[in-house]
Design an enzyme around this catalytic site. Structure first.
Site, short mmCIF file in Angstrom:
data_model
loop_
_atom_site.label_atom_id
_atom_site.label_comp_id
_atom_site.label_asym_id
_atom_site.label_seq_id
_atom_site.Cartn_x
_atom_site.Cartn_y
_atom_site.Cartn_z
N ASP A 49 -40.26 75.74 -72.06
CA ASP A 49 -40.20 76.30 -73.40
C ASP A 49 -41.23 75.93 -74.22
OD1 ASP A 49 -39.06 77.78 -75.55
OD2 ASP A 49 -37.81 75.98 -76.24
N HIS A 50 -41.65 76.95 -74.88
CA HIS A 50 -42.94 76.61 -75.77
C HIS A 50 -44.19 76.03 -75.19
CE1 HIS A 50 -41.54 78.87 -79.59
NE2 HIS A 50 -40.36 78.16 -79.11
N GLY A 75 -34.77 75.43 -85.98
CA GLY A 75 -34.09 74.50 -86.72
C GLY A 75 -32.51 75.01 -87.30
N HIS A 86 -35.71 83.84 -80.30
CA HIS A 86 -35.70 82.29 -80.57
C HIS A 86 -35.29 81.92 -81.94
CE1 HIS A 86 -39.31 80.91 -77.70
NE2 HIS A 86 -38.92 82.14 -77.28
N SER A 125 -29.91 79.14 -82.76
CA SER A 125 -28.77 78.21 -83.27
C SER A 125 -28.74 78.93 -84.94
CB SER A 125 -29.29 76.92 -83.36
OG SER A 125 -29.34 76.43 -82.13
N ASN A 130 -32.41 82.01 -77.30
CA ASN A 130 -32.57 80.23 -77.10
C ASN A 130 -31.70 79.45 -78.14
OD1 ASN A 130 -34.81 81.47 -75.39
ND2 ASN A 130 -36.35 80.13 -76.45
N THR A 188 -31.57 73.78 -81.37
CA THR A 188 -31.01 72.66 -82.27
C THR A 188 -29.55 72.49 -82.17
OG1 THR A 188 -32.82 73.46 -83.72
CG2 THR A 188 -30.78 72.41 -84.60
#
Length: 273
Positions: A81-82, A175, A202, A205, A224, A227
């Site tokens: 991821d990333h 976040g 992305h 959360s 995704n 958090t």
């Protein structure tokens, strides 16, 4: 069973659902996700954040993830991821990753394309599909959100790089949100229709369920969650009795908390409007 990124996303495309991609950080978070996938007989993606490859912690975590996937009766992928640079990409490939994300979204379009294309070329040689990002998905702490992904640039980016999946900026952030985001579903639908590849959301959360369902209907095939995986684990750790001294026993409740969270999101992403 281990499959690559494209294979697991093809299931999502066939069923018009999305595959949840859970960031895992230790054995307990990985176990929680695995237990949920097995209980619901649902494909998932185990993700490891780039930082864990930078500091080499992933070399200890990756074998556990691969063993968990091997023992699951459903197809699952192991994804970087990333990815911050070619170094993390190479480490992830050596660790057995079956999907790679390279995040060059902070650069201008031409440089993003150049860097992403390099990663696609490398990964293609070992049969590993690549997720790219166009339109920088920042954090909830950013004072100003980046510009949303443009449809024409998305088409050009996909054609030039050969990515198998595309993360876009349509109003999400990484976040915990201070207030619920408002996704640009129209822009998302236009990008999905124009690029004809799986779209990745992305910052999953905290997005309201109805917006996630709308996003899936509009072409999102991977969502995704990072958090809230952390919060589900840490909140349980903080509330678990200090009288439990055996660490393996202590970790049962935090692992179960991650499983409960993963079950919830698996169910959400498989529920159609």
């Amino acid at each position: 069973m281990l499959v690559n990124l494209s294979q697991v996303l093809s299931i999502a495309e066939q069923e018009s659902i999305a595959i949840p991609a859970f960031n895992v950080y230790n054995l307990e978070t990985a176990l929680g996700v695995a237990h949920a996938a097995e209980a619901l007989y649902a494909p998932v993606i185990f993700q490891v954040y780039s930082r864990l490859f930078t500091n080499n912690l992933a070399q200890y975590l990756a074998p556990s993830i691969l063993k968990l996937i091997e023992d699951l009766p459903v197809p699952c992928a192991f994804h970087l991821d990333h990815g911050a640079s070619m170094a993390e990409v190479q480490k992830a490939l050596r660790s057995g990753a079956s999907g790679i994300m390279i995040d060059a979204s902070k650069w201008e379009l031409d440089e993003n394309i150049r860097l992403t294309k390099e990663v696609v070329t490398l990964c293609s040689s070992v049969g590993v599909p690549v997720e790219g990002e166009l339109g920088h998905v920042g954090t909830t702490k950013d004072a100003v959100q980046a510009e949303y992904t443009k449809v024409d640039e998305a088409v050009w980016y996909v054609q030039e790089t050969g990515v198998a999946a595309l993360a876009v900026m349509i109003g999400t952030a990484h976040g915990r949100y201070l207030q619920a985001p408002k996704l640009d579903i129209k822009r998302l639908s236009e990008i999905a229709n124009a690029t004809r590849i799986p779209i990745v959301l992305h910052g999953g959360s905290g997005i309201p369920d109805d917006q996630i369902r709308q996003a899936i209907t509009s072409g999102v095939r991977k969502v995704n969650f990072g958090t809230d995986v952390c919060y589900s684990f840490l909140n349980s750790v903080r509330s678990t009795s200090e009288d439990i001294v055996g660490v393996d026993l202590f970790m049962k409740e935090p692992t179960a908390a991650v499983e409960a969270f993963a079950r919830e999101k698996i169910t959400l992403l498989r529920t159609k409007l």
